[in-house]
Scaffold this motif. Structure first.
Motif, PDB file in Angstrom:
ATOM      1  N   MET A  34      -6.624   5.577  -1.645  1.00 36.93           N
ATOM      2  CA  MET A  34      -5.225   5.149  -1.643  1.00 36.93           C
ATOM      3  C   MET A  34      -4.647   5.165  -0.226  1.00 36.93           C
ATOM      4  SD  MET A  34      -4.049   7.269  -5.040  1.00 36.93           S
ATOM      5  CE  MET A  34      -2.399   6.630  -5.142  1.00 36.93           C
ATOM      6  N   TYR A  74       1.020  -4.748   0.950  1.00 34.43           N
ATOM      7  CA  TYR A  74       1.386  -4.176  -0.349  1.00 34.43           C
ATOM      8  C   TYR A  74       0.313  -4.447  -1.401  1.00 34.43           C
ATOM      9  CZ  TYR A  74       6.070  -2.774   1.044  1.00 34.43           C
ATOM     10  OH  TYR A  74       7.126  -2.139   1.645  1.00 34.43           O
ATOM     11  N   GLY A  86      -5.277   1.893   1.799  1.00 38.58           N
ATOM     12  CA  GLY A  86      -4.309   0.836   1.548  1.00 38.58           C
ATOM     13  C   GLY A  86      -2.944   1.151   2.125  1.00 38.58           C
ATOM     14  N   MET A  87      -2.502   2.424   2.009  1.00 34.86           N
ATOM     15  CA  MET A  87      -1.192   2.811   2.525  1.00 34.86           C
ATOM     16  C   MET A  87      -1.130   2.684   4.039  1.00 34.86           C
ATOM     17  SD  MET A  87       1.858   3.865   1.673  1.00 34.86           S
ATOM     18  CE  MET A  87       1.766   4.681   0.074  1.00 34.86           C
ATOM     19  N   ALA A  99      -2.430  -1.943  -0.790  1.00 36.51           N
ATOM     20  CA  ALA A  99      -2.050  -0.610  -1.270  1.00 36.51           C
ATOM     21  C   ALA A  99      -2.148  -0.523  -2.788  1.00 36.51           C
ATOM     22  CB  ALA A  99      -0.634  -0.272  -0.809  1.00 36.51           C
ATOM     23  N   GLU A 105       2.127   9.786  -4.580  1.00 39.78           N
ATOM     24  CA  GLU A 105       2.689   9.069  -3.437  1.00 39.78           C
ATOM     25  C   GLU A 105       2.985  10.014  -2.273  1.00 39.78           C
ATOM     26  OE1 GLU A 105       5.513  10.606  -6.201  1.00 39.78           O
ATOM     27  OE2 GLU A 105       4.104   8.950  -6.536  1.00 39.78           O
ATOM     28  N   ASP A 128       5.448   2.459   0.734  1.00 43.55           N
ATOM     29  CA  ASP A 128       5.194   2.180  -0.679  1.00 43.55           C
ATOM     30  C   ASP A 128       5.227   3.493  -1.453  1.00 43.55           C
ATOM     31  OD1 ASP A 128       4.469   1.329  -3.147  1.00 43.55           O
ATOM     32  OD2 ASP A 128       2.661   0.256  -2.536  1.00 43.55           O
ATOM     33  N   VAL A 149       2.751   3.955  -5.329  1.00 40.98           N
ATOM     34  CA  VAL A 149       1.299   4.017  -5.533  1.00 40.98           C
ATOM     35  C   VAL A 149       0.912   5.005  -6.629  1.00 40.98           C
ATOM     36  CG1 VAL A 149       0.644   3.192  -3.241  1.00 40.98           C
ATOM     37  CG2 VAL A 149       1.136   5.616  -3.575  1.00 40.98           C
ATOM     38  N   VAL A 171       0.274  -0.579   5.017  1.00 35.99           N
ATOM     39  CA  VAL A 171       1.713  -0.673   4.745  1.00 35.99           C
ATOM     40  C   VAL A 171       2.512   0.043   5.827  1.00 35.99           C
ATOM     41  CG1 VAL A 171       3.546  -0.060   3.124  1.00 35.99           C
ATOM     42  CG2 VAL A 171       1.357  -0.890   2.264  1.00 35.99           C
TER      43      VAL A 171
END
Length: 758
Positions: free
Chosen positions: A69, A238, A72-73, A241, A268, A83, A86, A76
Motif C-alpha cells: 500500500m 490515485y 501506491g501512496m 494507490a 491509512e 489518500d 486506502v 500520491v
C-alpha cells in the motif's frame, strides 16, 4: 555565484553524478540502522518473542501488506496529494471478494471474485482522482469522505458479521497459497512485496511516469507549462494507490480465508506514516519507494514492540501457598494508536526541520571541519485553492426585505431543513410531531451543533479540524475516568475534561501555526492521539456510576429545578422546562455568543479575511497566525463541551464516543454555507446544517409503514454512506454551484439558445 545558481548546479550534479540516489540514499540507510537498534530493544524487553524467528517473520509478513500500500501512496504524496481512503478500500475490496466467492453468498469462482475486487479498487481510484482533479475537491475532503463511505459499505454488506470460506479455499490453493509460509520458512506475501516494490522503484525513479510525478509534485504549474498532463498524472497516482490497496486486500484474504467488518480500519494512518517516515515530503516533489517500504517496516516494528509487552512474574497467594505466575505487562488499549498518531506528526516535522535544513549533514560537517552544505528551508505549507465570491451573492447586492434571504449562502440549508421536517411529518404523522420525538431530535442535534459551531470558525479560516470527534471522546473519557476511578468532584471532573480538550486544540494550533503543518495533517494526527488516549484512560471499557449532580448536565431543565427544589407549578413554565434540556440551553448560549463574535466583531471579520485571502489579510495588519490559532482552540473547546455533555446524558462513557462526528460537523458547516476554501460561514447556517444532518439521520432510521401493512427501516450500517454522500454533494455544490455559478451559466445558455419564436 548566487545561491539560486549554486542550488541549480548542485541539483544538476546530484542527478548526473549520482543516479542511484533516485532509488536509495542515506535516509534509507539510517532507517535500517534505527530498525536494527529498535529490534534489539525488543529482544531486551521480550527475549522470548523477539529473540526467536517468529517476531521477524510476523513483522515481515505484516509489512508486506502495508508496504504494498505504501508503494501506491508514495506516488500520491510525491504528487502533493493525500489518500485517506486506502484503509476502507482494502476493507471494501476484501468484502466484495468475499461476497462474490463465499458459499453463503453468491458462491462464484475465484476468477470472478478477483475480477470484481480489482474492478472495485479501480473504480475507487478513478473516483478519487476525478473528485480531486476534475471536480476540484481538496484531496483530504474527497478521500476522507470516501473513507467513511467505504467503511459504511463494508458494514452494510457484511452486516457487521464475519464471512469465512476455509473449506472452499482448499480447491483454489494456487491463490490462497499467497498467504502461506513457503518451504524456505517465510511468508509468500514477502515475495509479493519485493516484486511490487521493485516495479515501483523502477517506475518512480527511472521512467517518464516517475519524472512526471516528481514534476507535478514539485511545481504543478511549471509542469503544466512544460506540457505534462498534470490532471492525468494525479488521477493515475490515485489509481495506483487504490490498486495497491486492492492487492493488499487480496493478500489479507489469502492469509485469513475470510473477513470481518473491521478489515482495514486505521490502515491509512500506518501507510501515510510509513511513506513520510520513509523520507517523502508532505509538500510534494520528494520521496522514494524503497524508503516508503522501509518506513512501513519501521512503523510495523514499533507497533509490534508496543503491543507485545514485557514478561513479568506475579506472586499469587492461594491460602497459605504463594505461587509464581508468569504474565505479560502490556500497554492499555488505545496506547498504540496514540503512539502511531504521534509518529505521524513527528515524521511530518522531520521534513522541514531536519531534512530541508540538512541538520545531520551540517552536524557531520561541523564535526569533521568541512564546509557546511546548503540547507533548503522551503517550509511545508500546502496551498489551497482560493475562495471565490458567488454569482448569487453578486446579484443579491442591494436587495432588501424577504427577497434578500434567498441570496444568502445559508438560505438553502434553512429551506432544506424545513423540507426534511415536512417529509418526516408526511411519512409518520403519528410519531414525527410528538414532543418525545422533538426532544430526542434536539438531544442528537446538540452534539453535532456544538462541534459545528467551533468548526465554523476553523473552516471560515480556510483550515479544517478532523479531530473534533476524537477530542469529544478524550474529554468524555477524562471526566468519566476521574469520577468512576477516583470519585472526583463533578466540578473538578468538568474542568479537567475541558482543559484536556482545550490542550488538544492548543496542540493543533501550535502544530499548524508555529510549525507550519497543514491543518488537516496536524488534526489527523490528533484524531488518533486523542482517541487513543481516551481509550487508554478507560482501558477500552465502558465507564459509569457518576454523581447525580454531574448527570444533571444531560437532563431536562425541570429535573434540575426539582433537584434544587425550585420547580414551578403546573403551567406554561412547567411544560417548557419539561421539554427543554440543559444541554440545549448550553448550546444556545454558545451559539448566540459565537454568532455575535463572528458576525459583529473585529475578530469575526479577521476570521473571514484570513480565510478569504491570508496574505492580503496579513498585509492589512491582521495577525493571521493568532486568528488561526484561536479558531482551532475554540473548536476544541466546543468539542470538549460536547464530550462533557455526552457523558452526562448517557450516564456512561463508551470508547466509541464521537466516532464519525467529525464528518457530521464538517457536512453541517458546508451545507450551511461554509466553504472548504475559507472566507464564508455563519453560525445560523451551521446550525441549520446540523439540523439537516440530524433530520437526515432520523429519517434514515425512521420506521416507515408500507401500503401492504409491512414496515421498513434503513439498516444503521448504511446511514454513514448517505452522510458521506451528502458531504461530498455539499462540497461539490459549494464549488460548482455557489462559487462557479454553473447552474446560472446553464440556465443562461438555455435562454440564449432557446427555441426561436415565429
Amino acid at each position: 555565484m548566487s545561491q539560486a545558481a549554486a542550488i541549480a548546479t548542485v541539483g544538476d550534479t546530484h542527478r548526473a553524478g549520482r543516479p542511484a540516489a533516485q532509488i536509495a540514499g542515506g535516509w534509507e540507510l539510517g532507517l535500517l540502522v534505527f530498525m536494527a537498534l529498535l529490534y534489539l530493544v525488543g529482544v531486551w524487553i521480550n527475549p522470548g518473542f523477539f529473540g526467536s524467528g517468529t517476531a521477524l517473520s510476523a513483522v515481515l509478513r505484516d509489512t508486506a501488506r502495508f508496504g504494498v500500500m505504501a508503494v501506491g501512496m508514495t506516488f500520491v504524496i510525491v504528487n502533493k496529494d493525500l489518500d485517506l481512503s486506502v484503509g476502507s478500500t482494502l476493507g471494501l475490496v476484501a468484502t466484495i471478494f468475499s461476497i462474490v466467492y463465499a458459499k453463503s453468498h453468491f458462491d462464484a469462482g475465484i476468477g470472478a471474485a478477483i475480477g470484481f475486487a480489482v474492478l472495485t479498487g479501480l473504480v475507487i481510484g478513478l473516483l478519487n482522482g476525478w473528485l480531486v482533479t476534475v471536480m476540484q475537491v481538496p484531496s483530504f475532503i474527497a478521500t476522507l469522505t470516501m473513507l467513511f463511505i467505504g467503511r459504511g459499505f463494508v458494514l452494510g454488506l457484511t452486516g457487521g458479521k464475519t464471512i469465512g470460506y476455509s473449506e472452499k479455499a482448499v480447491a483454489d490453493g494456487w491463490f490462497f497459497q499467497v498467504g502461506e509460509t513457503n518451504a524456505l520458512g517465510f511468508n509468500n506475501q514477502i515475495l509479493v512485496l519485493f516484486l511490487v516494490a521493485a516495479i515501483g522503484i523502477v517506475v518512480l525513479a527511472k521512467t517518464r511516469i516517475g519524472y512526471e510525478t516528481y514534476a507535478v509534485g514539485g511545481n504543478e504549474m511549471a509542469a503544466s507549462y512544460a506540457g505534462i498532463p498534470t490532471r492525468w498524472v494525479r488521477i493515475r497516482a490515485y489509481v495506483y494507490a487504490a490498486l495497491a490497496a486492492t492487492l493488499a486486500g487480496l493478500m489479507n484474504i489469502a492469509q485469513n480465508k475470510g473477513i470481518d467488518s473491521t478489515y482495514g480500519q486505521g490502515a491509512e494512518l500506518i501507510v501515510i506514516a510509513a511513506v513520510i517516515v520513509g523520507g517523502a515530503s508532505i509538500a510534494g516533489g520528494r520521496g522514494r519507494v524503497l524508503g516508503a517500504c522501509l518506513g512501513a517496516a519501521l512503523v510495523l516494528l514499533v507497533d509490534k514492540v508496543l503491543r507485545e509487552g514485557i514478561p513479568i512474574t506475579r506472586i499469587v497467594k492461594v491460602g497459605d501457598i504463594e505461587m509464581s505466575v508468569a504474565q505479560m505487562a502490556q500497554l492499555p488499549p488505545g496506547a498504540v494508536p496514540a503512539f502511531l498518531g504521534l509518529i505521524l506528526l513527528v515524521a511530518v516535522l522531520i521534513e522541514p526541520y531536519v531534512v530541508q535544513r540538512r541538520v545531520l549533514a551540517r552536524l557531520f560537517a561541523r564535526v569533521t571541519g568541512r564546509p557546511l552544505p546548503l540547507s533548503f528551508d522551503g517550509g511545508i505549507a500546502i496551498s489551497q485553492p482560493a475562495t471565490k465570491g458567488t454569482r448569487s451573492q453578486s446579484r443579491g447586492v442591494g436587495v432588501r426585505g424577504w427577497r434578500a434571504f434567498f441570496y444568502r449562502r445559508d438560505a438553502a440549508a434553512v429551506m432544506l431543513a424545513v423540507v426534511l421536517w415536512l417529509a418526516g411529518l408526511y411519512l409518520r404523522p403519528d410519531f414525527w410531531g410528538s414532543l418525545d420525538n422533538t426532544f430526542n431530535l434536539a438531544l442528537a442535534f446538540t452534539e453535532i451543533a456544538l462541534l459545528a459551531i467551533g468548526l465554523t470558525f476553523v473552516i471560515a479560516n480556510g483550515d479544517i479540524d478532523l479531530s473534533v470527534g476524537s477530542v469529544l471522546a478524550l474529554s468524555a473519557a477524562t471526566a468519566a475516568f476521574l469520577m468512576s476511578e477516583y470519585a472526583a468532584d463533578p466540578l473538578f471532573a468538568v474542568l479537567a475534561a475541558f482543559v484536556a480538550g482545550t490542550l488538544a486544540g492548543v496542540m493543533n494550533g501550535v502544530l499548524t501555526v508555529r510549525f507550519g503543518l497543514p491543518a488537516f495533517v496536524a488534526t489527523l494526527g490528533m484524531f488518533y492521539i486523542a482517541r487513543g488516549i481516551g481509550a487508554w484512560l478507560s482501558a477500552g471499557r465502558q465507564l459509569s456510576g457518576f454523581p447525580e449532580t454531574y448527570n444533571l448536565l444531560g437532563r431536562k431543565v425541570i429535573e434540575v429545578l426539582k433537584y434544587w427544589h425550585v420547580a414551578p407549578d403546573a403551567g406554561i413554565l412547567f411544560n417548557l422546562a419539561s421539554a427543554v434540556s440543559i444541554q440545549t440551553v448550553i448550546m444556545a448560549v454558545i451559539a448566540i455568543a459565537a454568532g455575535i463574535v463572528l458576525g459583529t466583531t473585529t475578530l469575526g471579520q479577521m476570521v473571514y479575511a484570513t480565510g478569504g485571502n491570508a496574505r492580503a489579510a496579513q498585509y492589512a495588519g491582521v495577525n493571521v497566525a493568532r486568528v488561526r490559532f484561536l479558531s482551532l482552540v475554540f473548536s476544541a473547546m466546543c468539542a470538549a463541551l460536547a464530550g462533557i455533555i455526552y457523558v452526562a446524558y448517557l450516564r456512561s462513557f463508551n470508547p466509541s464516543a464521537g466516532q464519525l462526528r467529525e464528518l457530521d460537523a464538517i457536512a453541517s458547516v458546508i451545507i450551511g454555507g461554509g466553504s472548504v476554501f475559507g472566507g464564508y460561514g455563519t453560525i445560523i447556517g451551521s446550525l441549520a446544517g446540523a439540523i439537516v444532518i440530524t433530520l437526515i439521520r432520523a429519517l434514515l432510521s425512521l420506521q416507515v409503514f408500507l401500503p401492504d401493512g409491512s414496515s421498513f427501516v434503513m439498516p444503521q450500517h448504511w446511514v454513514n454512506v448517505w452522510i458521506g454522500l451528502i458531504l461530498i454533494a455539499a462540497v461539490l455544490g459549494d464549488i460548482w454551484f455557489r462559487q462557479q455559478g454553473i447552474l446560472t451559466l446553464w440556465l443562461g445558455k438555455l435562454r440564449k439558445h432557446g427555441p426561436v419564436q415565429d
